[in-house]
Scaffold this active site. Structure first.
Site, PDB file in Angstrom:
ATOM      1  N   TYR A  53       2.374  19.044 -13.580  1.00 59.18           N
ATOM      2  CA  TYR A  53       2.377  20.125 -12.743  1.00 59.18           C
ATOM      3  C   TYR A  53       3.347  21.284 -12.901  1.00 59.18           C
ATOM      4  O   TYR A  53       4.365  21.184 -13.359  1.00 59.18           O
ATOM      5  CB  TYR A  53       2.710  19.870 -11.179  1.00 59.18           C
ATOM      6  N   SER A 213      -7.114  17.175  -2.684  1.00 60.96           N
ATOM      7  CA  SER A 213      -8.115  18.130  -2.254  1.00 60.96           C
ATOM      8  C   SER A 213      -8.807  17.842  -1.234  1.00 60.96           C
ATOM      9  O   SER A 213     -10.132  17.917  -0.837  1.00 60.96           O
ATOM     10  CB  SER A 213      -9.366  18.221  -3.493  1.00 60.96           C
ATOM     11  N   PRO A 214      -8.071  17.555  -0.103  1.00 60.45           N
ATOM     12  CA  PRO A 214      -8.372  17.316   1.251  1.00 60.45           C
ATOM     13  C   PRO A 214      -9.367  18.371   1.856  1.00 60.45           C
ATOM     14  O   PRO A 214     -10.229  18.276   2.964  1.00 60.45           O
ATOM     15  CB  PRO A 214      -7.475  16.762   2.097  1.00 60.45           C
ATOM     16  N   LEU A 215      -9.238  19.639   1.428  1.00 61.71           N
ATOM     17  CA  LEU A 215     -10.004  20.763   2.294  1.00 61.71           C
ATOM     18  C   LEU A 215     -11.036  21.097   0.945  1.00 61.71           C
ATOM     19  O   LEU A 215     -11.562  22.404   0.947  1.00 61.71           O
ATOM     20  CB  LEU A 215      -9.142  21.892   2.389  1.00 61.71           C
ATOM     21  N   ALA A 216     -11.390  20.313  -0.093  1.00 60.80           N
ATOM     22  CA  ALA A 216     -12.400  20.676  -1.105  1.00 60.80           C
ATOM     23  C   ALA A 216     -12.210  22.040  -1.679  1.00 60.80           C
ATOM     24  O   ALA A 216     -13.073  23.059  -1.447  1.00 60.80           O
ATOM     25  CB  ALA A 216     -13.889  20.817  -0.483  1.00 60.80           C
ATOM     26  N   GLY A 218     -10.493  24.455  -0.546  1.00 61.37           N
ATOM     27  CA  GLY A 218     -10.160  25.527   0.405  1.00 61.37           C
ATOM     28  C   GLY A 218     -11.651  26.030   1.270  1.00 61.37           C
ATOM     29  O   GLY A 218     -11.782  26.666   2.245  1.00 61.37           O
ATOM     30  N   LEU A 220     -13.538  23.832   3.001  1.00 59.99           N
ATOM     31  CA  LEU A 220     -13.361  23.102   4.449  1.00 59.99           C
ATOM     32  C   LEU A 220     -12.216  23.801   5.181  1.00 59.99           C
ATOM     33  O   LEU A 220     -11.850  23.472   6.405  1.00 59.99           O
ATOM     34  CB  LEU A 220     -13.006  22.046   4.231  1.00 59.99           C
ATOM     35  N   GLY A 221     -11.588  25.011   4.594  1.00 60.12           N
ATOM     36  CA  GLY A 221     -10.282  25.694   5.254  1.00 60.12           C
ATOM     37  C   GLY A 221     -10.711  26.875   6.075  1.00 60.12           C
ATOM     38  O   GLY A 221      -9.709  27.715   6.522  1.00 60.12           O
ATOM     39  N   GLY A 222     -12.131  26.997   6.524  1.00 59.93           N
ATOM     40  CA  GLY A 222     -12.220  28.169   7.299  1.00 59.93           C
ATOM     41  C   GLY A 222     -12.622  29.409   6.582  1.00 59.93           C
ATOM     42  O   GLY A 222     -12.285  30.397   6.808  1.00 59.93           O
TER      43      GLY A 222
END
Length: 321
Positions: A53, A213-216, A218, A220-222
């Site tokens: 990273y 990547s729980p929000l794909a 971004g 899935l983040g609105g």
């Protein structure tokens, strides 16, 4: 904060893991410290990083995230309050042994991570990707030796297929080498392929799943509601646009932020130990923590399955009789 066991281990971790991939190259020291301070204040005890990273394709500037995390732990004096996870396998230089899962690179990589983190042990050492060219016994021997030396406590995998989890776990258990306790995979409402084989394998072996990547990224983040009306039509969301539109409308009917709803869905999956969230701001972290208090019933879970259907269960029933 809510807590659970780290997979099949006896260690306790927060149900939200703070991912630090953005620390260093994306956000600087001061905002990184702010997020780390906020995480600890809210009871997050599980921090995930990796040796690569902060680095480029050949390991340029790799290690920035680990070094920054190490500086913060030293400055705050909080090392023993945390379960620290990092990874080895990616490129850390241009040399032939500066990558991969050979015993040479594993032992050198762990020593380098310990130095950057400023600690005497790594609580969860993860293989960053499956390495098909190195014998499994060599890999497990290297990690077992490092455990005996007190340099690592637990072993995890990342980006393994279901059969790789079985391959490693069966060899480890049969030979009394170091077993796996976790698997870190991409997993979210929009990306559910691992339900075919990785999730069943993890459940069978008692491994905790750490979704990255729980929000794909971004989506899935609105993403649509955050864009102004003139820009939302120009966003490149590919084939997912109709689902994202419907998903954001459904989140609104529940009175929930889309990002918080996506994390809440993951937290309702029995295999999940902790989603790895990678906030760029303190506000994003606050939203992730709020997901812990969202309860989803059978009707809500069924509607999310309708909007974001998975592969149809586990293999082979998902595609055969």
């Amino acid at each position: 904060m809510k807590y659970t066991r780290l997979g099949r281990s006896g260690a306790t971790v927060s149900r939200i893991a703070l991912g630090t991939m953005n620390f260093g190259p994306v956000i600087g020291r001061e905002p990184s410290y702010e997020i780390l301070d906020l995480a600890l204040e809210n009871g997050i005890t599980f921090v995930d990083t990796a040796d690569v990273y902060g680095g480029g394709p050949w390991g340029d500037n790799a290690g920035q995230s680990e070094a920054l995390l190490g500086d913060w732990m030293r400055d705050r004096g909080v090392r023993d309050q945390l379960v620290v996870a990092t990874k080895v396998q990616g490129p850390m230089g241009e040399g032939p042994n500066d990558r991969g899962l050979s015993a040479v690179h594993i032992r050198a990589g762990v020593d380098a991570s310990l130095k950057r983190l400023g600690t005497d042990r790594i609580d969860l050492m993860q293989m960053h990707h499956i390495e098909r060219t190195v014998p499994v016994d060599e890999v497990l021997d290297a990690f077992t030796t490092l455990r005996e030396q007190g340099k690592i406590v637990y072993l995890g995998s990342s980006n393994f297929a279901g059969w790789n989890l079985a391959q490693y776990q069966e060899q480890a258990l049969a030979s009394r080498r170091m077993p796996l306790v976790t698997e870190q995979s991409v997993y979210n409402l929009a990306q559910r392929t691992i339900e075919l084989e990785v999730v069943p394998a993890a459940l069978n072996y008692g491994l905790g799943l750490l979704p990255w990547s729980p929000l794909a990224s971004g989506q899935l983040g609105g993403v649509l509601q955050k864009a102004d009306r003139s820009r939302s039509k120009d966003l490149d969301l590919g084939d997912r646009r109709p689902q994202i539109e419907e998903y954001e409308r459904y989140a609104a009917t529940l009175g929930l932020d889309p990002a918080e709803l996506a994390l809440a869905w993951l937290l309702h999956q029995p295999v999940v130990t902790a989603p790895v969230v990678g906030p760029r701001t303190a506000a994003q972290l606050t939203g992730a923590i709020a997901a812990l208090d969202i309860g989803l019933g059978a009707d809500e879970l069924a509607e999310l399955d309708r909007i974001w259907p998975g592969p149809g269960g586990q293999a082979p029933e998902a595609y055969a009789w």
